[in-house]
Design an enzyme around this catalytic site. Structure first.
Site, PDB file in Angstrom:
ATOM      1  N   HIS A 115      -2.151  -2.119 -11.575  1.00 55.20           N
ATOM      2  CA  HIS A 115      -1.188  -1.842 -10.503  1.00 55.20           C
ATOM      3  C   HIS A 115      -1.667  -2.361  -9.151  1.00 55.20           C
ATOM      4  CE1 HIS A 115      -4.018   1.526 -10.074  1.00 55.20           C
ATOM      5  NE2 HIS A 115      -3.620   1.598  -8.816  1.00 55.20           N
ATOM      6  N   HIS A 179      -9.139   6.147   1.541  1.00 52.34           N
ATOM      7  CA  HIS A 179      -8.656   6.978   0.431  1.00 52.34           C
ATOM      8  C   HIS A 179      -9.768   7.190  -0.581  1.00 52.34           C
ATOM      9  CE1 HIS A 179      -7.931   2.973  -1.241  1.00 52.34           C
ATOM     10  NE2 HIS A 179      -7.319   3.398  -2.320  1.00 52.34           N
TER      11      HIS A 179
HETATM   12  O1  LIG Z   1      -7.891   5.893 -14.685  1.00 51.79           O
HETATM   13  C1  LIG Z   1      -8.753   6.250 -13.902  1.00 51.79           C
HETATM   14  O2  LIG Z   1      -9.514   7.177 -14.118  1.00 51.79           O
HETATM   15  C2  LIG Z   1      -8.814   5.522 -12.633  1.00 51.79           C
HETATM   16  C3  LIG Z   1      -7.823   6.105 -11.668  1.00 51.79           C
HETATM   17  C4  LIG Z   1      -7.021   5.039 -10.974  1.00 51.79           C
HETATM   18  O3  LIG Z   1      -6.612   4.064 -11.547  1.00 51.79           O
HETATM   19  C5  LIG Z   1      -6.799   5.279  -9.601  1.00 51.79           C
HETATM   20  C6  LIG Z   1      -6.294   4.319  -8.844  1.00 51.79           C
HETATM   21  C7  LIG Z   1      -6.178   4.509  -7.465  1.00 51.79           C
HETATM   22  C8  LIG Z   1      -5.715   3.541  -6.633  1.00 51.79           C
HETATM   23  O4  LIG Z   1      -5.263   2.392  -7.059  1.00 51.79           O
HETATM   24  C9  LIG Z   1      -5.729   3.679  -5.229  1.00 51.79           C
HETATM   25  O5  LIG Z   1      -5.560   4.797  -4.733  1.00 51.79           O
HETATM   26  O6  LIG Z   1      -5.897   2.653  -4.566  1.00 51.79           O
HETATM   27 FE   LIG Z   2      -6.440   1.055  -5.720  1.00 50.56          FE
END
Ligand SMILES: O=C(O)CCC(=O)/C=C/C=C(\O)C(=O)O
Ligand SMILES: [Fe+2]
Length: 312
Positions: A115, A179
């Site tokens: 993402h 963050h």
């Molecule tokens: O799956 C996991 O444990 C990782 C968690 C995750 O993908 C968090 C993503 C957070 C971001 O992309 C963000 O806040 O930038």
């Molecule tokens: Fe991220």
């Protein structure tokens, strides 16, 4: 050659939760400004700097930078799944130019992206394959990190190459700002998390759902002031945005990974993508930031920023 830039935060919550309407409308309005900027620019090519969150890159082999010759989105957090339209000949030439500039980037003939790389493409173009895109991974979650100076140099090397193209190129930087979402840290990981961080490629649907639900639950608690993660740091975010707007990008060379994490959270390292992107733009000349949005959004666990810029 013409270069333009969009840098924006992404969030795992963006496509899987509904924040209060006023916040969603505010973010949508910022996205609309960026989308209009991109429509007006009408790029022939996109070069995207983005992190990964243990979907395509793992501690088994973790490069600081990687240029994708082909790329595939894993479709996490409701993002579009499938192949990107990567112009491989340009990706290869870019990789050669970067290596010739003494920046030892890795390359991937099948880069898996998540993402973090996908959301800006969806926001700006509606789909991941709408435009030719060269994806560049900048490690932003798995210590040790390349220095900010090195990230700046990567951006400059990429920009110097893009200047040689007879194309309109949109540079994207994805991530940040302050963050601290619950991404497992190798130093404190449980045995199960360690296995995922080492090589958790292609989890089962149940494992992916469990990972995602943990983040969704944390965001809901964070919005109520109840999560055990670091607060957002609007002051840090505004200082970063002010430096970016000033054009004095070398100032960020002194920012260390330790200080960044302590002030703005473990995922503040994602601003590396902005630093690379802005330096790529700066390779074409002095730039001006043409729009800037910022809002701390606990519901997205993000000091959320969106900027557009072009050469003066
Ligand atoms: O799956 C996991 O444990 C990782 C968690 C995750 O993908 C968090 C993503 C957070 C971001 O992309 C963000 O806040 O930038
Ligand atoms: Fe991220």
């Amino acid at each position: 050659m013409t270069l333009a830039l969009v840098c924006m935060s992404h969030s795992p919550l963006l496509e899987v939760t509904a924040p209060p309407e006023e916040i969603q409308d505010d973010v949508d309005a910022a996205f609309a400004v960026a989308r209009k900027f991109v429509e007006d620019f009408d790029p022939d090519l996109v070069v995207s700097f983005a992190p990964d969150h243990y979907n395509g890159f793992f501690y088994e082999l973790m490069p600081p930078f990687c240029i994708g010759y082909e790329a595939l989105s894993v479709g996490d957090y409701g993002s579009e799944e499938g192949p990107l339209n990567v112009p491989t000949h340009i990706a290869k030439d870019l990789a050669q130019a970067v290596i010739d500039a003494d920046l030892d980037a890795a390359i991937s003939l099948k880069m898996e992206i998540d993402h973090g790389a996908v959301q800006p493409l969806e926001v700006l173009f509606g789909s991941i394959a709408a435009k030719p895109v060269v994806p560049i991974f900048v490690n932003s979650v798995a210590p040790p990190f390349a220095s900010m100076r090195r990230v700046r140099q990567l951006g400059t090397a990429v920009g110097n190459y893009l200047k040689t193209l007879d194309q309109k190129v949109l540079i994207i930087g994805s991530g940040g700002l302050s963050h601290d979402p619950p991404v497992p840290q190798i130093a404190t990981a449980t045995t199960e998390q360690k296995a995922m961080l080492l090589n958790g490629r292609h989890p089962t649907a149940a494992a992916r759902n469990a990972r995602q639900q943990r983040v969704i639950d944390t965001a809901a608690a964070f919005a109520k002031g109840e999560a055990n993660i670091m607060d957002l740091n609007p002051e840090w975010d505004r200082e970063f945005l002010a430096i970016i707007a000033s054009g004095d990008l070398e100032k960020l060379d002194t920012w260390t990974a330790t200080e960044m994490a302590a002030a703005a959270g473990n995922s503040a390292h994602e601003v590396r993508n902005w630093v690379a992107a802005y330096n790529a733009l700066a390779a074409a000349g002095d730039y001006r930031v043409t729009s800037e949005y910022y809002r701390p959004i606990p519901e997205f666990i993000a000091g959320f920023g969106v900027t557009t810029a072009m050469v003066k």
